[in-house]
Design a protein around this motif. Structure first.
Motif, mmCIF file in Angstrom:
data_model
loop_
_atom_site.group_PDB
_atom_site.id
_atom_site.type_symbol
_atom_site.label_atom_id
_atom_site.label_comp_id
_atom_site.label_asym_id
_atom_site.label_seq_id
_atom_site.Cartn_x
_atom_site.Cartn_y
_atom_site.Cartn_z
ATOM 1 N N SER A 122 0.840 -1.199 0.000
ATOM 2 C CA SER A 122 0.000 0.000 0.000
ATOM 3 C C SER A 122 0.866 1.237 0.000
ATOM 4 O O SER A 122 2.065 1.185 0.245
ATOM 5 C CB SER A 122 -0.943 0.001 1.213
ATOM 6 O OG SER A 122 -0.204 0.072 2.417
ATOM 7 N N GLN A 160 -4.027 3.688 -0.133
ATOM 8 C CA GLN A 160 -4.426 2.950 -1.322
ATOM 9 C C GLN A 160 -3.710 1.606 -1.345
ATOM 10 O O GLN A 160 -2.481 1.545 -1.336
ATOM 11 C CB GLN A 160 -4.073 3.729 -2.579
ATOM 12 C CG GLN A 160 -4.390 2.987 -3.874
ATOM 13 C CD GLN A 160 -5.871 2.679 -4.022
ATOM 14 O OE1 GLN A 160 -6.711 3.574 -3.893
ATOM 15 N NE2 GLN A 160 -6.213 1.417 -4.266
ATOM 16 N N MET A 161 -4.487 0.521 -1.354
ATOM 17 C CA MET A 161 -3.904 -0.808 -1.474
ATOM 18 C C MET A 161 -3.490 -1.036 -2.919
ATOM 19 O O MET A 161 -4.254 -0.744 -3.848
ATOM 20 C CB MET A 161 -4.899 -1.888 -1.034
ATOM 21 C CG MET A 161 -4.272 -3.257 -0.876
ATOM 22 S SD MET A 161 -5.472 -4.569 -0.501
ATOM 23 C CE MET A 161 -6.310 -3.856 0.908
ATOM 24 N N TYR A 197 -10.002 -2.484 -2.205
ATOM 25 C CA TYR A 197 -9.085 -3.038 -3.202
ATOM 26 C C TYR A 197 -9.726 -3.083 -4.582
ATOM 27 O O TYR A 197 -9.072 -2.835 -5.601
ATOM 28 C CB TYR A 197 -8.670 -4.430 -2.756
ATOM 29 C CG TYR A 197 -7.533 -5.045 -3.532
ATOM 30 C CD1 TYR A 197 -6.483 -4.291 -4.042
ATOM 31 C CD2 TYR A 197 -7.496 -6.424 -3.737
ATOM 32 C CE1 TYR A 197 -5.439 -4.872 -4.733
ATOM 33 C CE2 TYR A 197 -6.445 -7.014 -4.429
ATOM 34 C CZ TYR A 197 -5.431 -6.235 -4.921
ATOM 35 O OH TYR A 197 -4.396 -6.810 -5.604
#
Length: 253
Positions: free
Chosen positions: A76, A85-86, A202
């Protein structure tokens, strides 16, 4: 904690040897001969991280590289406004770190209890320089990651919510069963490493949409749920048919 060197954050643990390792023929060491495995044995150590623990932080000095032996971790990046944010999942046999880089490019966090086979970076870089086929193996794995990233762009941009959920489940099921001897084609049971909220983050879906699609797959007998995380796939062909392509999620991250 963040200021502490990575090598000191977690105590080393005894795990196994290269000869009997469950990822021996899938990881970066897959092409190594007996002599090269002995060199790896001399430079490696094992570390275990509990679910939720940081393995590496973006910007840290990269003191080791290594392979995931058991468990699942996530890549991430934290945006300037604090959002996370993955970027990908790391499953058994996946490689962490890049030889030749001095700093970590992403945050790496354990989603389940993770055991890593770590190689001290400098000795590993020397081994790669001395052993071209290990470098070739790393290149092949990097190209596979590139294919994964491109396929994931397609999934996020064009596939339906049902197809996205099916792709993620098929990918985890395939990668889990591939590590087991004589893995069955059907009746695969695995633990989904992501919560439904994390699955939504995701895949670009709301948690309500994730739950709705999982319920629909269950009602259609595509999956069987023992609880929120434990999933059984009665028939992989039927799940693959829900992914929207011919190869299912074999190349998903």
């Amino acid at each position: 904690m963040k200021d502490m060197p990575m090598a000191l954050r977690h105590p080393a643990t005894s795990f196994t040897t290269c000869a009997v390792c469950n990822i021996r023929h899938r990881a970066v060491c897959a092409t190594c001969n007996a002599k090269e495995l002995m060199r790896l044995e001399d430079m490696k150590y094992y570390r275990t991280f509990d679910a939720g623990q940081a393995i590496m932080y973006e910007g840290d000095e990269m003191q080791f590289v290594g392979s995931v032996v058991t468990g699942v971790a996530k890549l991430s990046r934290t945006l300037p406004d604090g959002r996370i944010q993955m970027l990908g999942l790391l499953l058994p046999s996946d490689f962490i770190g890049r030889p030749g880089r001095a700093r970590v490019a992403y945050d790496v966090t354990a989603l389940q209890k993770v055991t890593l086979c770590c190689f001290r970076r400098k000795p590993f870089e020397t081994l790669v320089a001395d052993t071209p086929h290990i470098g070739q193996r790393l290149l092949a794995m990097s190209l596979d990651e590139l294919d994964v990233a491109r396929n994931w762009m397609l999934l996020l941009g064009r596939k339906t919510a049902r197809e996205k959920i099916a792709c993620l489940m098929a990918m985890v099921a395939r990668r889990t069963s591939a590590l087991e001897p004589a893995a069955p084609k059907n009746g695969i049971t695995f633990e989904m490493p992501l919560s439904r909220e994390a699955m939504g983050e995701y895949l670009g879906l709301t948690i309500e949409t994730v739950s709705r699609q999982i319920t629909a797959l269950r009602k259609d007998d595509i999956i069987v749920l023992a609880d929120q995380r434990q999933i059984t796939i009665p028939n992989m062909d039927r799940l693959n048919a829900e992914t929207g392509d011919d190869i299912g999620a074999a190349s998903a991250p």
